[in-house]
Enzyme design. Sequence first.
Site, PDB file in Angstrom:
ATOM      1  N   CYS A   1      -4.756   2.349  -3.769  1.00 16.82           N
ATOM      2  CA  CYS A   1      -3.515   2.893  -3.203  1.00 16.82           C
ATOM      3  C   CYS A   1      -2.342   1.948  -3.433  1.00 16.82           C
ATOM      4  O   CYS A   1      -1.462   1.807  -2.579  1.00 16.82           O
ATOM      5  CB  CYS A   1      -3.681   3.197  -1.708  1.00 16.82           C
ATOM      6  SG  CYS A   1      -4.893   4.483  -1.360  1.00 16.82           S
TER       7      CYS A   1
ATOM      8  N   LYS B   1     -10.669  -0.704  10.528  1.00 16.22           N
ATOM      9  CA  LYS B   1     -10.826  -1.935   9.750  1.00 16.22           C
ATOM     10  C   LYS B   1     -11.209  -3.120  10.637  1.00 16.22           C
ATOM     11  O   LYS B   1     -11.445  -4.221  10.136  1.00 16.22           O
ATOM     12  CB  LYS B   1      -9.541  -2.250   8.989  1.00 16.22           C
ATOM     13  CG  LYS B   1      -9.163  -1.192   7.948  1.00 16.22           C
ATOM     14  CD  LYS B   1      -7.907  -1.582   7.203  1.00 16.22           C
ATOM     15  CE  LYS B   1      -7.377  -0.439   6.343  1.00 16.22           C
ATOM     16  NZ  LYS B   1      -8.266  -0.108   5.204  1.00 16.22           N
TER      17      LYS B   1
ATOM     18  N   GLN C   1      -4.494  -5.096   7.229  1.00 16.98           N
ATOM     19  CA  GLN C   1      -5.446  -6.057   6.671  1.00 16.98           C
ATOM     20  C   GLN C   1      -5.419  -7.407   7.381  1.00 16.98           C
ATOM     21  O   GLN C   1      -6.190  -8.299   7.027  1.00 16.98           O
ATOM     22  CB  GLN C   1      -5.150  -6.267   5.175  1.00 16.98           C
ATOM     23  CG  GLN C   1      -5.315  -5.028   4.316  1.00 16.98           C
ATOM     24  CD  GLN C   1      -6.757  -4.555   4.222  1.00 16.98           C
ATOM     25  OE1 GLN C   1      -7.690  -5.285   4.517  1.00 16.98           O
ATOM     26  NE2 GLN C   1      -6.947  -3.313   3.806  1.00 16.98           N
TER      27      GLN C   1
ATOM     28  N   ASP D   1       3.106  -4.400   8.394  1.00 19.47           N
ATOM     29  CA  ASP D   1       1.888  -3.618   8.189  1.00 19.47           C
ATOM     30  C   ASP D   1       0.707  -4.556   8.421  1.00 19.47           C
ATOM     31  O   ASP D   1       0.409  -5.422   7.603  1.00 19.47           O
ATOM     32  CB  ASP D   1       1.878  -3.052   6.772  1.00 19.47           C
ATOM     33  CG  ASP D   1       0.564  -2.363   6.394  1.00 19.47           C
ATOM     34  OD1 ASP D   1      -0.384  -2.375   7.207  1.00 19.47           O
ATOM     35  OD2 ASP D   1       0.491  -1.824   5.275  1.00 19.47           O
TER      36      ASP D   1
ATOM     37  N   HIS E   1       0.865  -1.184   0.000  1.00 17.55           N
ATOM     38  CA  HIS E   1       0.000   0.000   0.000  1.00 17.55           C
ATOM     39  C   HIS E   1       0.900   1.233   0.000  1.00 17.55           C
ATOM     40  O   HIS E   1       2.006   1.213   0.531  1.00 17.55           O
ATOM     41  CB  HIS E   1      -0.869  -0.040   1.263  1.00 17.55           C
ATOM     42  CG  HIS E   1      -1.950   0.980   1.311  1.00 17.55           C
ATOM     43  ND1 HIS E   1      -1.728   2.299   1.635  1.00 17.55           N
ATOM     44  CD2 HIS E   1      -3.296   0.861   1.121  1.00 17.55           C
ATOM     45  CE1 HIS E   1      -2.881   2.949   1.628  1.00 17.55           C
ATOM     46  NE2 HIS E   1      -3.850   2.109   1.317  1.00 17.55           N
TER      47      HIS E   1
END
Length: 408
Positions: free
Chosen positions: A362, A224, A201, A198, A121
Amino acid sequence: MNSSQIRELFPILQQEINGHPLVYLDSAATSQKPESVIHAVKRYYEWDNANVHRGVHTLGSRATDAYEGAREKLQKFINARSTQEIIFTRGTTTAINLVASSYARAVCGEGDEIVITPMEHHSNLIPWQQVAKATGAVLKYIPLQPDGSITIADAEATITERTKFVSVMYVSNVLGVVNPVKEIAAIAHRHGAKMLVDGAQSTPHMKIDVQDLDCDFYTLSGHKMCAPTGIGALYGKKVLLEGMEPIEFGGEMIDHVDLYNSTWKELPWKFEGGTPIIAGAVGLGAAIDFLQEIGLHNIDAHEKQLTAYAMDRMSGIPDISIYGPRDNRAGLITFNLGDVHPHDVATVLDTEGIAIRAGHHCCQPLMRWLEVSATARASFYLYNTEQDVDRLVEALLKTKEYFGHAIG
């Protein structure tokens, strides 16, 4: 509790869009919020609204207890060693930028290497571009396999003795790839490098144990994972955070101030200057309670089953292109429908009450690697059902027909 029962706990999902019951398939962008989270934020503003760490009055004490209680919940949720390792931020983007600006710029120099992947991303790409430009470090990429996955062998070949930092997303927001971040962290450490994961997700969908991953930093976004927008966190190993300088200065993060010098509070507060996102933290704490009540193992199993069902159903649509590996993938499917532009696909689906995402997500370098300008994406969460998938497939077939493409 099945997914249909869980769906009833989300007020926004009870509405109709364009005369159809809402099917929300954009949770990779932001999840919906259960009533318990909405109520927790509402109650904070109605009963406990005050600033934290400052007042000795009752409201201030209650607000502080709620704010720090959320930190403790998150620490246990991702199995950090201490609450001192949990820094509240505005989200994943802010957390990555904090590490890039405070840690990486201090340790990287001319000719050093920063390793990421082409699937990242923009929030986990641009900060490292800026570090490289500022320090003279070299940005390197672990290559992708034809299905978009990465291999341990390629990671081994890319990470070298010159590598100072590695930053990789746990789950791709486009390809659904689940990256072997634990193994990559081990490779990084063998070469003396540090590793950031990261987790934007991954955190909402699977059990996270930062000690087991042995990553040096881990980032997440509350919105999220059923929490409000504007709240997230950075996990960092205490020894690293203690050696880092804050990048925002002001109230709350200071220990002592005189006219020409200042000192900082201890962790975690030295990185939380100003009035923090108190209501967001309260909502994040409530979201963690909710997810733990459902069970991360149940959420993971449900999404895997639903994604497999969706892959089978969607693969039968003529002229559809599905990106990423068929197996070992998270709960999202990114695709293109023949020559129909993804924005047109999303627009037609919206007339059927179905919300999906369309665009470059993105991830413009990844779009170029896929040789497309944009894609459509359906992403699933704990409140989605097989009936939602059936509605999606029916609407995609209607979309083909609408744009004059032959069916079957």
